[in-house]
Design a protein around this motif. Sequence first.
Motif, PDB file in Angstrom:
ATOM      1  N   GLY A   4       0.804  -1.207   0.000  1.00 31.42           N
ATOM      2  CA  GLY A   4       0.000   0.000   0.000  1.00 31.42           C
ATOM      3  C   GLY A   4       0.841   1.261   0.000  1.00 31.42           C
ATOM      4  N   VAL A   5       0.289   2.310  -0.593  1.00 33.77           N
ATOM      5  CA  VAL A   5       0.927   3.630  -0.603  1.00 33.77           C
ATOM      6  C   VAL A   5       0.229   4.504   0.432  1.00 33.77           C
ATOM      7  N   ILE A   6       1.017   5.226   1.212  1.00 25.45           N
ATOM      8  CA  ILE A   6       0.487   6.098   2.259  1.00 25.45           C
ATOM      9  C   ILE A   6      -0.087   7.359   1.629  1.00 25.45           C
ATOM     10  N   PRO A   7      -1.298   7.742   1.987  1.00 23.82           N
ATOM     11  CA  PRO A   7      -1.864   8.986   1.453  1.00 23.82           C
ATOM     12  C   PRO A   7      -0.994  10.184   1.817  1.00 23.82           C
ATOM     13  N   THR A   8      -0.893  11.127   0.911  1.00 25.91           N
ATOM     14  CA  THR A   8      -0.033  12.304   1.117  1.00 25.91           C
ATOM     15  C   THR A   8      -0.386  13.060   2.395  1.00 25.91           C
ATOM     16  N   GLU A   9      -1.682  13.161   2.692  1.00 27.81           N
ATOM     17  CA  GLU A   9      -2.099  13.917   3.882  1.00 27.81           C
ATOM     18  C   GLU A   9      -1.656  13.245   5.182  1.00 27.81           C
ATOM     19  N   HIS A  10      -1.267  11.979   5.112  1.00 26.07           N
ATOM     20  CA  HIS A  10      -0.775  11.280   6.298  1.00 26.07           C
ATOM     21  C   HIS A  10       0.743  11.336   6.415  1.00 26.07           C
ATOM     22  N   TRP A  11       1.399  11.881   5.414  1.00 23.01           N
ATOM     23  CA  TRP A  11       2.866  11.938   5.414  1.00 23.01           C
ATOM     24  C   TRP A  11       3.313  13.330   4.943  1.00 23.01           C
ATOM     25  N   SER A  12       2.842  14.340   5.647  1.00 22.86           N
ATOM     26  CA  SER A  12       3.162  15.726   5.277  1.00 22.86           C
ATOM     27  C   SER A  12       2.880  16.623   6.480  1.00 22.86           C
ATOM     28  N   PHE A  13       3.297  17.867   6.376  1.00 18.05           N
ATOM     29  CA  PHE A  13       3.040  18.826   7.446  1.00 18.05           C
ATOM     30  C   PHE A  13       1.568  19.232   7.428  1.00 18.05           C
ATOM     31  N   PRO A  14       0.864  19.115   8.553  1.00 19.91           N
ATOM     32  CA  PRO A  14      -0.508  19.627   8.592  1.00 19.91           C
ATOM     33  C   PRO A  14      -0.496  21.150   8.489  1.00 19.91           C
ATOM     34  N   ASP A  15      -1.604  21.711   8.071  1.00 11.36           N
ATOM     35  CA  ASP A  15      -1.622  23.148   7.771  1.00 11.36           C
ATOM     36  C   ASP A  15      -1.472  24.046   8.987  1.00 11.36           C
ATOM     37  N   TRP A  16      -1.614  23.513  10.205  1.00 13.57           N
ATOM     38  CA  TRP A  16      -1.477  24.360  11.393  1.00 13.57           C
ATOM     39  C   TRP A  16      -0.027  24.448  11.899  1.00 13.57           C
ATOM     40  N   ILE A  17       0.888  23.774  11.232  1.00 15.34           N
ATOM     41  CA  ILE A  17       2.289  23.804  11.661  1.00 15.34           C
ATOM     42  C   ILE A  17       3.004  24.997  11.041  1.00 15.34           C
ATOM     43  N   ASP A  18       3.693  25.761  11.890  1.00 17.19           N
ATOM     44  CA  ASP A  18       4.519  26.888  11.454  1.00 17.19           C
ATOM     45  C   ASP A  18       5.840  26.310  10.917  1.00 17.19           C
ATOM     46  N   GLN A  19       6.020  26.377   9.600  1.00 12.96           N
ATOM     47  CA  GLN A  19       7.188  25.748   8.970  1.00 12.96           C
ATOM     48  C   GLN A  19       8.505  26.380   9.425  1.00 12.96           C
ATOM     49  N   ASP A  20       8.521  27.679   9.617  1.00 12.95           N
ATOM     50  CA  ASP A  20       9.750  28.354  10.050  1.00 12.95           C
ATOM     51  C   ASP A  20      10.135  27.910  11.464  1.00 12.95           C
ATOM     52  N   LYS A  21       9.139  27.840  12.333  1.00 15.55           N
ATOM     53  CA  LYS A  21       9.406  27.409  13.707  1.00 15.55           C
ATOM     54  C   LYS A  21       9.906  25.967  13.723  1.00 15.55           C
ATOM     55  N   ALA A  22       9.301  25.108  12.918  1.00 16.26           N
ATOM     56  CA  ALA A  22       9.706  23.699  12.856  1.00 16.26           C
ATOM     57  C   ALA A  22      11.144  23.568  12.350  1.00 16.26           C
ATOM     58  N   ALA A  23      11.506  24.397  11.360  1.00 12.83           N
ATOM     59  CA  ALA A  23      12.867  24.358  10.808  1.00 12.83           C
ATOM     60  C   ALA A  23      13.889  24.798  11.848  1.00 12.83           C
ATOM     61  N   GLN A  24      13.548  25.819  12.633  1.00 11.24           N
ATOM     62  CA  GLN A  24      14.450  26.295  13.681  1.00 11.24           C
ATOM     63  C   GLN A  24      14.689  25.212  14.737  1.00 11.24           C
ATOM     64  N   VAL A  25      13.614  24.482  15.060  1.00 14.30           N
ATOM     65  CA  VAL A  25      13.737  23.393  16.037  1.00 14.30           C
ATOM     66  C   VAL A  25      14.681  22.316  15.517  1.00 14.30           C
ATOM     67  N   ARG A  26      14.517  21.953  14.263  1.00  9.62           N
ATOM     68  CA  ARG A  26      15.377  20.920  13.682  1.00  9.62           C
ATOM     69  C   ARG A  26      16.837  21.346  13.687  1.00  9.62           C
ATOM     70  N   GLN A  27      17.091  22.602  13.379  1.00  8.00           N
ATOM     71  CA  GLN A  27      18.460  23.101  13.366  1.00  8.00           C
ATOM     72  C   GLN A  27      19.072  23.065  14.760  1.00  8.00           C
ATOM     73  N   GLN A  28      18.274  23.463  15.758  1.00 10.16           N
ATOM     74  CA  GLN A  28      18.775  23.465  17.131  1.00 10.16           C
ATOM     75  C   GLN A  28      19.060  22.039  17.610  1.00 10.16           C
ATOM     76  N   MET A  29      18.180  21.112  17.255  1.00 17.58           N
ATOM     77  CA  MET A  29      18.391  19.720  17.658  1.00 17.58           C
ATOM     78  C   MET A  29      19.631  19.134  16.975  1.00 17.58           C
ATOM     79  N   LYS A  30      19.870  19.549  15.755  1.00 24.14           N
ATOM     80  CA  LYS A  30      21.074  19.107  15.063  1.00 24.14           C
ATOM     81  C   LYS A  30      22.311  19.589  15.800  1.00 24.14           C
ATOM     82  N   GLU A  31      22.307  20.845  16.212  1.00 24.10           N
ATOM     83  CA  GLU A  31      23.432  21.406  16.941  1.00 24.10           C
ATOM     84  C   GLU A  31      23.611  20.726  18.294  1.00 24.10           C
ATOM     85  N   ASP A  32      22.482  20.311  18.887  1.00 24.61           N
ATOM     86  CA  ASP A  32      22.530  19.629  20.186  1.00 24.61           C
ATOM     87  C   ASP A  32      22.829  18.139  20.041  1.00 24.61           C
TER      88      ASP A  32
END
Length: 409
Positions: A152-180
């Motif tokens: 089976g193929v996973i529907p796109t809406e189940h494997w993507s950012f939901p519309d209520w997620i702030d993409q910039d904030k999420a990117a900053q978190v990922r960068q900080q976790m990488k540094e940590d």
Amino acid sequence: MQPKKKLMPKSAFLVKKYERHFRMMFIAFVTVLCFVFFTRSGSSEPAAAVTPKEVEPAVSHALAEKSQLLKPHADIVQNVFYPEDDGKRENATMVTLARNKDLYSLVTSVRHVEDRFNKNYHYDWVFLNDEPFSEEFKAVMTALVSGTAKFGVIPTEHWSFPDWIDQDKAAQVRQQMKEDEIIYGDSISYRHMCRYESGFFWRHELLNDYAWYWRVEPDIELFCDINYDVFKFMKQNNKKYGFILSVSEYEKTIPTLWETTKNFKKEFPQHIKKNNLESFVSDDGGKTYNMCHFWSNFEIASLDLWRSPAYRDYFDYLDKAGGFFYERWGDAPIHSIAAALFLEPEEFHFFDGIGYYHPGFTSCPVEEPIRLQNKCVCNPAKDVTWGKGYFCTRQYFKARGLKVPKEVR
């Protein structure tokens, strides 16, 4: 002058000459008599052809009887029984989330499960991917599994950012976790995987017809024969969630998960079981999270647990909070906390006696009779199931009020 040689009488000479021939004829005669006797003592009717379908229930029944010879200590104290195999199968499947590039990491996992368990039961296998499976992947897996392989193929809406997620904030978190240097801290795909395993795999259309599942991942090994139907075992013992290893989560990946859970409990008190297993995940009556969780790369569980209104509400609450992307919430602590709150203690099962490896940790039965009975090939010295500190099996036994095996120090 040498003495004259005495001549042997003619009759004695003949006996000596033919003695070897007489002996061979006697052996042949006895052999023929034995053959006639044993042939006539059996049935004169030709043996009927036996089909694989006729053999399978008998073999399965024998395996079920064999498995009852010895129980691991954990099964004794959990007061469970091994059901006899009546030849009927439960509404169950193995399920695997994998990518095409995982093929040759997965083949050994599938072979282990088939050889140690499924060759006797022929349950289906559902493979899920966020992109279409390659023809090679489908061909190899179809050849390996003894049940029906489904892709089976996973529907796109189940494997993507939901519309209520702030993409910039999420990117900053990922960068900080990488540094940590937090493991998978900067990974987007890992976050999608955790969110999918938490809230969507059980909604895939290929799983609609099933009531039970066994989660199998690449690179795992099974060390022992499983001589009973694990799905029938779960159903007849009224179990909803089964595990092997339990470990501690990385606290930096879930800083607000427990606070969010406590808010959920206040808003949805009707979902919390009065007799629950919260003491497995909290040492202070629910004030804080002790980080213990069931390692979800091995799960044998009821799909109805995740389909329940309680879990649906819990996942939606967590999803809207954004912790899958603003932090790095894993599906293992989410499954574990939910099960601890929504199930009664007796609905859990610790699968001792199987023997399991996932990269990093090994579970090997501590009891020698169990290892011998189940033909285990693991070294008990490498077992971490009962380890202190990072591992949580002792915590589970404490929460259940169960005694650990005498072999555990």
